[in-house]
Motif scaffolding. Structure first.
Motif, mmCIF file in Angstrom:
data_model
loop_
_atom_site.group_PDB
_atom_site.id
_atom_site.type_symbol
_atom_site.label_atom_id
_atom_site.label_comp_id
_atom_site.label_asym_id
_atom_site.label_seq_id
_atom_site.Cartn_x
_atom_site.Cartn_y
_atom_site.Cartn_z
ATOM 1 N N GLU A 169 0.888 -1.138 -0.187
ATOM 2 C CA GLU A 169 -0.036 -0.091 -0.004
ATOM 3 C C GLU A 169 0.929 1.260 0.019
ATOM 4 O O GLU A 169 0.633 2.160 -0.684
ATOM 5 C CB GLU A 169 -1.002 -0.087 1.233
ATOM 6 C CG GLU A 169 -1.997 1.169 1.363
ATOM 7 C CD GLU A 169 -2.844 1.190 2.513
ATOM 8 O OE1 GLU A 169 -2.990 2.012 2.895
ATOM 9 O OE2 GLU A 169 -3.124 -0.027 2.883
ATOM 10 N N ALA A 170 1.890 1.138 0.764
ATOM 11 C CA ALA A 170 2.761 2.433 0.906
ATOM 12 C C ALA A 170 3.458 2.548 -0.507
ATOM 13 O O ALA A 170 3.670 3.704 -0.943
ATOM 14 C CB ALA A 170 3.884 2.294 1.799
ATOM 15 N N GLN A 171 3.775 1.588 -1.077
ATOM 16 C CA GLN A 171 4.584 1.496 -2.518
ATOM 17 C C GLN A 171 3.542 2.280 -3.372
ATOM 18 O O GLN A 171 4.031 3.118 -4.464
ATOM 19 C CB GLN A 171 5.022 0.041 -2.856
ATOM 20 C CG GLN A 171 6.431 0.373 -3.736
ATOM 21 C CD GLN A 171 7.496 0.902 -3.565
ATOM 22 O OE1 GLN A 171 8.011 1.071 -2.216
ATOM 23 N NE2 GLN A 171 7.860 1.894 -4.462
ATOM 24 N N THR A 172 2.194 1.721 -3.376
ATOM 25 C CA THR A 172 1.498 2.318 -4.321
ATOM 26 C C THR A 172 1.246 3.667 -4.297
ATOM 27 O O THR A 172 1.116 4.439 -5.261
ATOM 28 C CB THR A 172 -0.071 1.483 -4.089
ATOM 29 O OG1 THR A 172 0.145 0.077 -4.426
ATOM 30 C CG2 THR A 172 -1.249 1.808 -5.240
ATOM 31 N N LYS A 173 1.071 4.018 -3.041
ATOM 32 C CA LYS A 173 0.936 5.594 -2.720
ATOM 33 C C LYS A 173 2.316 6.296 -3.010
ATOM 34 O O LYS A 173 2.147 7.518 -3.819
ATOM 35 C CB LYS A 173 0.748 5.918 -1.117
ATOM 36 C CG LYS A 173 -0.523 5.530 -0.525
ATOM 37 C CD LYS A 173 -0.547 5.803 0.963
ATOM 38 C CE LYS A 173 -1.844 5.148 1.463
ATOM 39 N NZ LYS A 173 -1.830 5.689 2.927
#
Length: 171
Positions: free
Chosen positions: A40-44
């Motif tokens: 999720e952090a990488q997608t953000k």
């Protein structure tokens, strides 16, 4: 004399055996990719970087348009107007480069955002590794995804799954 050498050899072997160091291998890349919060952090981060890159690209396109316009009109401009337009183009290009550096440079906005989103996850992994190393009495924990080259490791030494279990990611 012979008995002394044999005794010394046995004593040396015993000391070396007693001080044998325990180690295990983990794969932090695999661990990170298995954690939903990291994905999720990488997608953000990817979305933010994409947005910032579009913003910077637009600024450079504006500079390019200004330059092409200047080239087309250059023969009709006075020296004063030429200098003014050139200065304006240089200033806009400088602004675009500064924005690019601010967003993507060393310790820029993307670096800070990555630290804000990913560092807490990395800290959790580090704490889980420390806990596992202490409970398993490991002297070394090697990361096969980092700069250390592990040419071969016995799969039974890979404790990545144990770390994921400690983190509550896998059952």
């Amino acid at each position: 004399m012979k008995k002394l050498l044999i005794t010394a050899a046995i004593l040396l072997t015993t000391v070396i055996g007693a001080t044998a160091q325990r180690y295990c291998v983990i794969d932090t890349k695999y661990i990170l990719e298995s954690i939903p919060d990291y994905k999720e952090a990488q997608t953000k981060l990817d979305a933010i970087a994409d947005q910032w890159q579009k913003e910077i690209d637009a600024k450079f396109r504006d500079v390019d348009k200004m330059y092409k316009s200047y080239q087309a009109e250059q023969v009709m401009l006075t020296e004063e107007l030429k200098r003014k337009r050139e200065d304006e183009i240089v200033a806009r290009e400088k602004d675009a480069k500064e924005l690019q550096k601010k967003r993507f440079g060393y310790e820029g906005d993307l670096f800070k955002k990555r630290e804000e989103l990913v560092k807490p996850i990395q800290d959790r992994i580090y704490n889980a590794v420390q806990k596992m190393a202490a409970s398993g009495m490991y002297d070394f924990v090697l990361d096969k995804s980092a700069g250390i080259t592990v040419i071969f490791s016995d799969p039974k030494l890979d404790k990545s799954e144990d770390i994921l279990k400690t983190l509550g990611v896998k059952k």
